[in-house]
Design a protein around this motif. Structure first.
Motif, PDB file in Angstrom:
ATOM      1  N   THR A 293       0.866  -1.320  -0.037  1.00 41.46           N
ATOM      2  CA  THR A 293       0.014  -0.054  -0.126  1.00 41.46           C
ATOM      3  C   THR A 293       0.711   1.211  -0.014  1.00 41.46           C
ATOM      4  O   THR A 293       0.753   2.389  -0.750  1.00 41.46           O
ATOM      5  CB  THR A 293      -1.104  -0.180   1.191  1.00 41.46           C
ATOM      6  OG1 THR A 293      -1.649  -1.056   1.432  1.00 41.46           O
ATOM      7  CG2 THR A 293      -1.805   1.161   1.253  1.00 41.46           C
ATOM      8  N   TRP A 294       1.900   1.533   0.973  1.00 40.15           N
ATOM      9  CA  TRP A 294       2.572   2.461   1.058  1.00 40.15           C
ATOM     10  C   TRP A 294       3.525   2.805  -0.327  1.00 40.15           C
ATOM     11  O   TRP A 294       3.784   3.560  -1.019  1.00 40.15           O
ATOM     12  CB  TRP A 294       3.377   2.624   2.399  1.00 40.15           C
ATOM     13  CG  TRP A 294       4.210   3.741   2.298  1.00 40.15           C
ATOM     14  CD1 TRP A 294       5.579   3.717   2.105  1.00 40.15           C
ATOM     15  CD2 TRP A 294       4.096   5.110   2.737  1.00 40.15           C
ATOM     16  NE1 TRP A 294       6.199   4.922   2.388  1.00 40.15           N
ATOM     17  CE2 TRP A 294       5.168   5.741   2.394  1.00 40.15           C
ATOM     18  CE3 TRP A 294       2.673   5.727   2.795  1.00 40.15           C
ATOM     19  CZ2 TRP A 294       5.134   7.292   2.853  1.00 40.15           C
ATOM     20  CZ3 TRP A 294       2.843   7.284   2.767  1.00 40.15           C
ATOM     21  CH2 TRP A 294       3.858   7.970   2.837  1.00 40.15           C
TER      22      TRP A 294
ATOM     23  N   THR B 157     -12.230   3.735   1.900  1.00 43.44           N
ATOM     24  CA  THR B 157     -13.464   3.885   1.121  1.00 43.44           C
ATOM     25  C   THR B 157     -13.192   5.026   0.239  1.00 43.44           C
ATOM     26  O   THR B 157     -13.756   4.982  -0.938  1.00 43.44           O
ATOM     27  CB  THR B 157     -14.672   4.523   1.953  1.00 43.44           C
ATOM     28  OG1 THR B 157     -14.848   3.454   3.243  1.00 43.44           O
ATOM     29  CG2 THR B 157     -15.926   4.685   1.203  1.00 43.44           C
ATOM     30  N   ALA B 158     -12.363   6.236   0.562  1.00 46.20           N
ATOM     31  CA  ALA B 158     -12.239   7.343  -0.413  1.00 46.20           C
ATOM     32  C   ALA B 158     -11.240   6.968  -1.706  1.00 46.20           C
ATOM     33  O   ALA B 158     -11.631   7.138  -2.692  1.00 46.20           O
ATOM     34  CB  ALA B 158     -11.458   8.325   0.359  1.00 46.20           C
ATOM     35  N   VAL B 159     -10.357   6.007  -1.237  1.00 39.11           N
ATOM     36  CA  VAL B 159      -9.458   5.603  -2.479  1.00 39.11           C
ATOM     37  C   VAL B 159     -10.303   4.750  -3.349  1.00 39.11           C
ATOM     38  O   VAL B 159     -10.030   4.420  -4.281  1.00 39.11           O
ATOM     39  CB  VAL B 159      -8.215   4.745  -1.821  1.00 39.11           C
ATOM     40  CG1 VAL B 159      -7.342   4.205  -2.619  1.00 39.11           C
ATOM     41  CG2 VAL B 159      -7.590   5.468  -0.800  1.00 39.11           C
ATOM     42  N   GLU B 160     -11.008   3.733  -2.796  1.00 41.52           N
ATOM     43  CA  GLU B 160     -11.853   2.753  -3.441  1.00 41.52           C
ATOM     44  C   GLU B 160     -12.905   3.568  -4.408  1.00 41.52           C
ATOM     45  O   GLU B 160     -13.065   3.213  -5.538  1.00 41.52           O
ATOM     46  CB  GLU B 160     -12.460   1.712  -2.350  1.00 41.52           C
ATOM     47  CG  GLU B 160     -11.651   0.941  -1.594  1.00 41.52           C
ATOM     48  CD  GLU B 160     -12.490   0.394  -0.757  1.00 41.52           C
ATOM     49  OE1 GLU B 160     -13.594   0.522  -0.123  1.00 41.52           O
ATOM     50  OE2 GLU B 160     -11.967  -0.837  -0.035  1.00 41.52           O
ATOM     51  N   LYS B 161     -13.391   4.573  -3.938  1.00 45.34           N
ATOM     52  CA  LYS B 161     -14.415   5.504  -4.757  1.00 45.34           C
ATOM     53  C   LYS B 161     -13.504   5.959  -5.754  1.00 45.34           C
ATOM     54  O   LYS B 161     -14.123   5.941  -6.851  1.00 45.34           O
ATOM     55  CB  LYS B 161     -14.996   6.367  -3.909  1.00 45.34           C
ATOM     56  CG  LYS B 161     -15.853   5.877  -2.864  1.00 45.34           C
ATOM     57  CD  LYS B 161     -16.732   6.883  -2.123  1.00 45.34           C
ATOM     58  CE  LYS B 161     -17.901   6.418  -1.505  1.00 45.34           C
ATOM     59  NZ  LYS B 161     -18.663   7.416  -0.545  1.00 45.34           N
TER      60      LYS B 161
ATOM     61  N   LEU C 146      -2.228   5.732  -5.319  1.00 40.18           N
ATOM     62  CA  LEU C 146      -2.708   4.684  -4.792  1.00 40.18           C
ATOM     63  C   LEU C 146      -4.272   4.128  -5.544  1.00 40.18           C
ATOM     64  O   LEU C 146      -4.247   3.051  -5.736  1.00 40.18           O
ATOM     65  CB  LEU C 146      -3.150   4.896  -3.434  1.00 40.18           C
ATOM     66  CG  LEU C 146      -3.465   3.780  -2.441  1.00 40.18           C
ATOM     67  CD1 LEU C 146      -2.598   2.599  -2.687  1.00 40.18           C
ATOM     68  CD2 LEU C 146      -3.483   4.146  -0.940  1.00 40.18           C
ATOM     69  N   ALA C 147      -4.933   5.243  -5.711  1.00 38.51           N
ATOM     70  CA  ALA C 147      -6.103   4.810  -6.424  1.00 38.51           C
ATOM     71  C   ALA C 147      -5.995   4.333  -7.689  1.00 38.51           C
ATOM     72  O   ALA C 147      -6.556   3.277  -8.187  1.00 38.51           O
ATOM     73  CB  ALA C 147      -6.815   5.942  -6.556  1.00 38.51           C
TER      74      ALA C 147
ATOM     75  N   GLU D  85      -4.117  11.640   5.286  1.00 36.98           N
ATOM     76  CA  GLU D  85      -2.931  12.457   5.380  1.00 36.98           C
ATOM     77  C   GLU D  85      -2.011  12.260   4.033  1.00 36.98           C
ATOM     78  O   GLU D  85      -1.117  12.876   3.937  1.00 36.98           O
ATOM     79  CB  GLU D  85      -2.074  12.261   6.606  1.00 36.98           C
ATOM     80  CG  GLU D  85      -2.777  12.836   7.797  1.00 36.98           C
ATOM     81  CD  GLU D  85      -1.774  12.336   9.207  1.00 36.98           C
ATOM     82  OE1 GLU D  85      -0.636  11.918   8.976  1.00 36.98           O
ATOM     83  OE2 GLU D  85      -2.118  12.851  10.144  1.00 36.98           O
ATOM     84  N   LEU D  86      -2.480  11.389   3.087  1.00 33.09           N
ATOM     85  CA  LEU D  86      -1.704  11.111   2.050  1.00 33.09           C
ATOM     86  C   LEU D  86      -1.728  12.458   1.246  1.00 33.09           C
ATOM     87  O   LEU D  86      -2.909  13.181   1.163  1.00 33.09           O
ATOM     88  CB  LEU D  86      -2.494   9.995   0.985  1.00 33.09           C
ATOM     89  CG  LEU D  86      -2.215   8.621   1.722  1.00 33.09           C
ATOM     90  CD1 LEU D  86      -3.097   7.925   0.898  1.00 33.09           C
ATOM     91  CD2 LEU D  86      -0.789   8.282   1.676  1.00 33.09           C
ATOM     92  N   GLU D  87      -0.669  12.896   0.441  1.00 33.44           N
ATOM     93  CA  GLU D  87      -0.588  13.827  -0.437  1.00 33.44           C
ATOM     94  C   GLU D  87      -1.616  13.413  -1.453  1.00 33.44           C
ATOM     95  O   GLU D  87      -1.869  12.445  -1.906  1.00 33.44           O
ATOM     96  CB  GLU D  87       0.846  14.283  -0.770  1.00 33.44           C
ATOM     97  CG  GLU D  87       1.580  14.539   0.249  1.00 33.44           C
ATOM     98  CD  GLU D  87       3.061  14.871  -0.095  1.00 33.44           C
ATOM     99  OE1 GLU D  87       3.325  14.736  -1.136  1.00 33.44           O
ATOM    100  OE2 GLU D  87       3.947  15.164   0.640  1.00 33.44           O
TER     101      GLU D  87
END
Length: 268
Positions: free
Chosen positions: A196-197, A253-257, A227-228, A218-220
């Protein structure tokens, strides 16, 4: 083999000029001192188009030799166009282009240190796939009950068992991929590990696998988008076989969306 001669730039292209070409419709990249137009290569990059975006307009040599052999570059040259040199020196690209044009000279001495970290390919120039799923290993997978820990995931490294990786808490079966082999490249780096990182930061460093000392919120922006993009790539191409318990209380959830939005066909 494509346009490999490019235009003449006797004094070389400046980094400032290269930096201007940093989007998917006008993509340049520097490899071994050579400036390449990789616009046509982006859609067919084995690791996914999104994973290469961070290097557009930049020198990607260090990242390239961490993960690829010189033969990989040679196989893909016909999808790239040589624009010119970044500086006045010979490079691995010049040697490869000599090979394609018929010369079989050895690589220039100046590139020996640069290419030292690129692992030699097997005798047939093609790394071998790791273990593939059989009826027996499918039963081993069922005994995981869809739930993995970092410790149990480590067994699925392409050597002991077929190769799995984790991203955003999802465990993905990458064993069918020719780009994931246990002894080389992505496979050697990420097999049986959480990435992931690594994928958020487009890192090819071993110490960035299994890292969980970050927060999704906190990801930029560039890290989040990367990541998405990776999540989209892996969930579209490969099957998900479980979840990673260490991420049980994390919210992706935000990354998955965002990944789902990337999957939607463009209406333009």
């Amino acid at each position: 083999m494509g346009n490999l001669t490019g235009r003449s730039e006797p004094e070389g292209l400046s980094p400032e000029e290269v930096e201007k070409h940093n989007n998917k419709d006008d993509a340049w990249m520097v490899l071994f001192g050579e400036v390449l137009d990789v616009t046509k290569f982006l859609p067919i990059h084995p690791g996914g188009e999104e994973s290469i975006h961070m290097y557009l307009g930049k020198d990607a040599t260090e990242a390239w030799v961490e993960i690829h052999t010189p033969e990989t570059l040679e196989r893909n040259l016909h999808h790239m166009t040589k624009v010119g040199k970044l500086q006045e020196r010979g490079g691995l690209m010049s040697w490869l282009m000599q090979r394609i044009s018929g010369s079989r000279q050895g690589p220039p001495a100046a590139t020996a240190e640069e290419s030292a970290s690129a692992e030699p390919a097997p005798a047939d120039d093609e790394p071998k796939k790791g273990l593939q799923f059989t009826e027996e290993t499918e039963q081993d997978l069922q005994r995981e009950y869809g739930s993995f820990t970092l410790e149990s995931l480590a067994r699925w490294d392409g050597k002991q068992l077929p190769m799995l990786i984790s991203i955003c808490g999802q465990v993905i079966d990458v064993s069918p991929s020719e780009n994931f082999v246990p002894t080389h490249g992505y496979g050697k780096l990420w097999a049986g590990k959480d990435c992931t990182w690594s994928m958020a930061t487009v890192s090819l460093k071993a110490h960035d696998t299994n890292r969980m000392d970050f927060k999704v919120e906190e990801l930029e922006e560039m890290q989040f988008n990367s990541l998405a993009g990776w999540l989209k790539h892996f969930t579209e191409k490969y099957r998900s076989v479980g979840v990673l318990e260490e991420y049980k209380n994390w919210d992706f959830t935000a990354v998955e969306k965002a990944a789902e939005e990337l999957k939607k066909p463009s209406t333009d």
